[in-house]
Motif scaffolding. Structure first.
Motif, PDB file in Angstrom:
ATOM      1  N   PRO A  46       0.910  -1.197   0.143  1.00 34.00           N
ATOM      2  CA  PRO A  46      -0.003   0.185   0.116  1.00 34.00           C
ATOM      3  C   PRO A  46       0.831   1.226  -0.039  1.00 34.00           C
ATOM      4  CG  PRO A  46      -0.822  -1.601   1.491  1.00 34.00           C
ATOM      5  CD  PRO A  46       0.414  -2.094   1.114  1.00 34.00           C
ATOM      6  N   SER A  47       0.455   2.235  -0.964  1.00 33.58           N
ATOM      7  CA  SER A  47       1.519   3.377  -1.083  1.00 33.58           C
ATOM      8  C   SER A  47       1.438   4.124  -0.065  1.00 33.58           C
ATOM      9  CB  SER A  47       0.741   4.272  -2.333  1.00 33.58           C
ATOM     10  OG  SER A  47      -0.440   4.408  -1.837  1.00 33.58           O
ATOM     11  N   ARG A  48       0.515   4.418   1.021  1.00 34.44           N
ATOM     12  CA  ARG A  48       0.626   5.320   2.156  1.00 34.44           C
ATOM     13  C   ARG A  48       1.511   4.612   3.287  1.00 34.44           C
ATOM     14  NH1 ARG A  48      -1.271   9.698   4.335  1.00 34.44           N
ATOM     15  NH2 ARG A  48      -1.821   9.807   6.904  1.00 34.44           N
ATOM     16  N   LEU A  49       1.560   3.545   3.334  1.00 29.95           N
ATOM     17  CA  LEU A  49       2.211   2.507   4.213  1.00 29.95           C
ATOM     18  C   LEU A  49       3.777   2.720   3.956  1.00 29.95           C
ATOM     19  CD1 LEU A  49       2.553   0.483   6.534  1.00 29.95           C
ATOM     20  CD2 LEU A  49       2.340  -1.251   4.759  1.00 29.95           C
ATOM     21  N   MET A  50       3.966   2.456   2.667  1.00 31.95           N
ATOM     22  CA  MET A  50       5.563   2.580   2.016  1.00 31.95           C
ATOM     23  C   MET A  50       6.075   4.109   2.147  1.00 31.95           C
ATOM     24  SD  MET A  50       5.869  -0.440   1.584  1.00 31.95           S
ATOM     25  CE  MET A  50       7.579  -0.384   1.278  1.00 31.95           C
ATOM     26  N   GLU A  51       5.123   4.828   2.007  1.00 37.53           N
ATOM     27  CA  GLU A  51       5.437   6.230   2.168  1.00 37.53           C
ATOM     28  C   GLU A  51       5.848   6.725   3.555  1.00 37.53           C
ATOM     29  OE1 GLU A  51       3.911  11.024   1.230  1.00 37.53           O
ATOM     30  OE2 GLU A  51       2.378   9.122   0.887  1.00 37.53           O
ATOM     31  N   SER A  52       5.008   6.212   4.457  1.00 32.81           N
ATOM     32  CA  SER A  52       5.404   6.507   5.830  1.00 32.81           C
ATOM     33  C   SER A  52       6.602   5.866   6.358  1.00 32.81           C
ATOM     34  CB  SER A  52       4.270   6.337   6.728  1.00 32.81           C
ATOM     35  OG  SER A  52       3.755   4.844   6.545  1.00 32.81           O
ATOM     36  N   ILE A  53       6.962   4.472   5.786  1.00 36.29           N
ATOM     37  CA  ILE A  53       8.128   3.836   6.194  1.00 36.29           C
ATOM     38  C   ILE A  53       9.310   4.599   5.662  1.00 36.29           C
ATOM     39  CG2 ILE A  53       9.093   1.719   5.668  1.00 36.29           C
ATOM     40  CD1 ILE A  53       6.479   0.053   6.173  1.00 36.29           C
ATOM     41  N   ARG A  54       9.248   4.836   4.338  1.00 38.31           N
ATOM     42  CA  ARG A  54      10.444   5.631   3.788  1.00 38.31           C
ATOM     43  C   ARG A  54      10.571   6.781   4.464  1.00 38.31           C
ATOM     44  NH1 ARG A  54      11.758   3.645  -1.412  1.00 38.31           N
ATOM     45  NH2 ARG A  54      12.407   5.938  -2.041  1.00 38.31           N
ATOM     46  N   LEU A  89       5.340   8.105  19.629  1.00 39.56           N
ATOM     47  CA  LEU A  89       4.047   8.209  19.953  1.00 39.56           C
ATOM     48  C   LEU A  89       3.634   8.675  21.263  1.00 39.56           C
ATOM     49  CD1 LEU A  89       3.266   4.697  18.453  1.00 39.56           C
ATOM     50  CD2 LEU A  89       2.626   6.865  17.446  1.00 39.56           C
ATOM     51  N   PRO A  90       2.360   9.387  21.204  1.00 37.24           N
ATOM     52  CA  PRO A  90       1.817  10.032  22.480  1.00 37.24           C
ATOM     53  C   PRO A  90       1.677   9.306  23.540  1.00 37.24           C
ATOM     54  CG  PRO A  90       0.657  10.733  20.755  1.00 37.24           C
ATOM     55  CD  PRO A  90       1.439   9.518  19.751  1.00 37.24           C
ATOM     56  N   ALA A  91       1.783   7.908  23.505  1.00 33.68           N
ATOM     57  CA  ALA A  91       1.433   6.760  24.403  1.00 33.68           C
ATOM     58  C   ALA A  91       2.918   6.706  25.090  1.00 33.68           C
ATOM     59  CB  ALA A  91       0.816   5.766  24.029  1.00 33.68           C
ATOM     60  N   LEU A  92       3.886   6.973  24.355  1.00 36.60           N
ATOM     61  CA  LEU A  92       5.219   6.483  24.996  1.00 36.60           C
ATOM     62  C   LEU A  92       5.877   7.975  25.438  1.00 36.60           C
ATOM     63  CD1 LEU A  92       6.219   3.701  22.947  1.00 36.60           C
ATOM     64  CD2 LEU A  92       5.541   3.384  25.020  1.00 36.60           C
ATOM     65  N   ASP A  93       7.027   8.535  24.434  1.00 39.20           N
ATOM     66  CA  ASP A  93       7.642   9.768  24.866  1.00 39.20           C
ATOM     67  C   ASP A  93       6.800  10.978  24.024  1.00 39.20           C
ATOM     68  OD1 ASP A  93       9.309   8.211  26.027  1.00 39.20           O
ATOM     69  OD2 ASP A  93      11.084   8.389  24.370  1.00 39.20           O
ATOM     70  N   ASP A 137      -0.161  10.146  10.505  1.00 41.71           N
ATOM     71  CA  ASP A 137      -1.360  10.117  11.897  1.00 41.71           C
ATOM     72  C   ASP A 137      -0.650   8.944  12.750  1.00 41.71           C
ATOM     73  OD1 ASP A 137      -2.711   7.471  10.893  1.00 41.71           O
ATOM     74  OD2 ASP A 137      -2.957   8.917   9.036  1.00 41.71           O
ATOM     75  N   GLU A 138      -1.515   8.762  13.984  1.00 43.73           N
ATOM     76  CA  GLU A 138      -0.931   7.522  14.732  1.00 43.73           C
ATOM     77  C   GLU A 138      -1.133   6.065  14.326  1.00 43.73           C
ATOM     78  OE1 GLU A 138      -2.144   8.170  18.916  1.00 43.73           O
ATOM     79  OE2 GLU A 138      -2.178  10.296  18.553  1.00 43.73           O
ATOM     80  N   ALA A 139      -2.136   6.124  13.559  1.00 43.65           N
ATOM     81  CA  ALA A 139      -2.466   4.829  13.094  1.00 43.65           C
ATOM     82  C   ALA A 139      -1.401   4.442  12.121  1.00 43.65           C
ATOM     83  CB  ALA A 139      -3.730   4.592  12.583  1.00 43.65           C
ATOM     84  N   THR A 140      -1.171   5.285  11.362  1.00 43.97           N
ATOM     85  CA  THR A 140      -0.143   4.923  10.120  1.00 43.97           C
ATOM     86  C   THR A 140       1.089   4.787  10.562  1.00 43.97           C
ATOM     87  OG1 THR A 140      -1.371   6.064   8.642  1.00 43.97           O
ATOM     88  CG2 THR A 140       0.800   5.821   8.015  1.00 43.97           C
ATOM     89  N   ALA A 141       1.579   5.795  11.806  1.00 41.84           N
ATOM     90  CA  ALA A 141       2.855   5.456  12.387  1.00 41.84           C
ATOM     91  C   ALA A 141       3.078   4.017  13.127  1.00 41.84           C
ATOM     92  CB  ALA A 141       3.055   6.592  13.235  1.00 41.84           C
ATOM     93  N   ILE A 142       1.895   3.509  13.757  1.00 45.18           N
ATOM     94  CA  ILE A 142       2.068   2.434  14.381  1.00 45.18           C
ATOM     95  C   ILE A 142       2.099   1.119  13.360  1.00 45.18           C
ATOM     96  CG2 ILE A 142       0.629   0.476  15.775  1.00 45.18           C
ATOM     97  CD1 ILE A 142      -0.791   3.048  17.144  1.00 45.18           C
ATOM     98  N   LEU A 143       1.557   1.349  12.319  1.00 51.23           N
ATOM     99  CA  LEU A 143       1.627   0.118  11.293  1.00 51.23           C
ATOM    100  C   LEU A 143       2.996   0.426  10.547  1.00 51.23           C
ATOM    101  CD1 LEU A 143      -2.017   0.395   9.899  1.00 51.23           C
ATOM    102  CD2 LEU A 143      -0.936  -1.267  11.442  1.00 51.23           C
ATOM    103  N   ALA A 144       3.250   1.581  10.296  1.00 46.59           N
ATOM    104  CA  ALA A 144       4.670   1.530   9.635  1.00 46.59           C
ATOM    105  C   ALA A 144       5.975   0.967  10.548  1.00 46.59           C
ATOM    106  CB  ALA A 144       5.177   3.280   9.640  1.00 46.59           C
TER     107      ALA A 144
END
Length: 316
Positions: free
Chosen positions: A47-55, A104-108, A124-131
């Motif tokens: 998925p393009s948004r996933l790969m964009e966030s990972i990169r 992430l907000p739940a940690l640092d 966004d938070e969900a995308t960051a978690i999945l990245a």
């Protein structure tokens, strides 16, 4: 007049910085290829948004110290080819995933990383978690692939070593201890902080050193020396981080400065005081150097010795 010893030290530092830059470039190119849209066998889509966030999370930033340690240690045993770069990228993916999740907000709860918005702020938070999840998973995919090493036993040792360094008794366990210490109302004790840091930060740095030894089929005496080096270097790195949080500014660090005291973080500055923390940092750096004096190929390890001194004296 410059002494022979000073000239040698300067030459070694020059070699170190040249090698660090060269490895960083090789890692950047390899990461870009590994994180391309091209599918691997068995993958239905990337998925393009996933790969964009990972990169975004992985490319274009950082000293690449952990990959450098993998490649440089492997190079001592003639194993610094494409497989070492792949293993180095697997380690860097674990490191990058940990930064994405730590921010992430739940940690640092950080907004800035490497001088730009953290992943959950840029996306966004969900995308960051999945990245982060994607980077964690892909690291083991890379190590298990025959392109990293043709010997299944070597690949299995790499996978096991990275899992232990990143797991319950390593980075993740250390993060839990860090959260518990942050919530505690008791003064931070040095021994507890040292254990926490050996897990949260030190374990992955130690594995970075040992991964090169695994790839290079290093003999036991060399592995023992490198293990002592990796543990001392990992400890020195984290003490240096504790000190930088107090002494450096946000522009230099590329992230929020002065947050440790404000959040009751378990640091050796808090447990020992600034001067004692500096002394421990310098002592650990020299312990790492001295460990390589026992190295069977000690004459070839000058770049790793320079790396130990760099860890203690870095500005960010």
């Amino acid at each position: 007049m410059t002494s022979t010893l000073e000239s040698g030290t300067q030459a070694h530092e020059h070699d170190f910085h040249a090698r660090l830059k060269a490895v960083a470039q090789g890692v950047e190119e390899t990461l870009a290829s590994l994180l391309s849209p091209s599918l691997l066998p068995g993958e239905a889509a990337r998925p393009s948004r996933l790969m964009e966030s990972i990169r975004y999370s992985s490319l274009g930033g950082g000293k690449r110290l952990r990959p450098f340690l993998v490649v440089e240690t492997a190079r001592l045993f003639g194993a610094d080819g494409p497989g070492a770069l792949r293993a180095a990228c697997a380690v860097e993916m674990i490191h990058c995933y940990s930064l994405v999740h730590d921010d992430l907000p739940a940690l640092d709860d950080d907004d800035l990383r490497r001088g730009r918005a953290t992943t959950h702020k840029a996306f966004d938070e969900a995308t960051a978690i999945l990245a982060g999840d994607g980077l964690l998973t892909y690291a083991f995919d890379i190590l298990a692939d025959a392109r990293t090493d043709p010997d299944p036993a070597v690949r299995a040792e790499l996978v096991l070593g990275l899992a232990r360094a990143a797991g319950f008794g390593g980075m993740i366990g250390g993060q839990v201890l860090d959260l518990e210490a942050e919530a505690s109302t008791r003064p931070h004790e040095a021994d507890a902080v040292i254990l926490l840091q050996s897990m949260k930060t030190g374990a992955l740095l130690h594995f970075s050193v040992m991964a090169g030894a695994i790839l290079g089929r290093a003999p036991l005496p060399a592995r023992e020396a490198l293990s002592a080096y990796g543990r001392a270097l990992g400890a020195a790195f984290q003490v240096a981080d504790d000190i930088l949080d107090v002494e450096a500014d946000e522009a230099t660090l590329g992230k929020r400065a002065g947050k440790d005291a404000g959040r009751n973080k378990a640091t050796l500055v808090a447990a020992l005081g600034l001067e004692a923390a500096r002394a421990r940092r310098d002592r650990l750096s020299e312990e790492a150097v001295e460990a390589l004096d026992r190295f069977p190929q000690g004459a070839d390890a000058h770049v790793l010795k320079a790396a130990a001194r760099f860890v203690a004296n870095r500005a960010n």
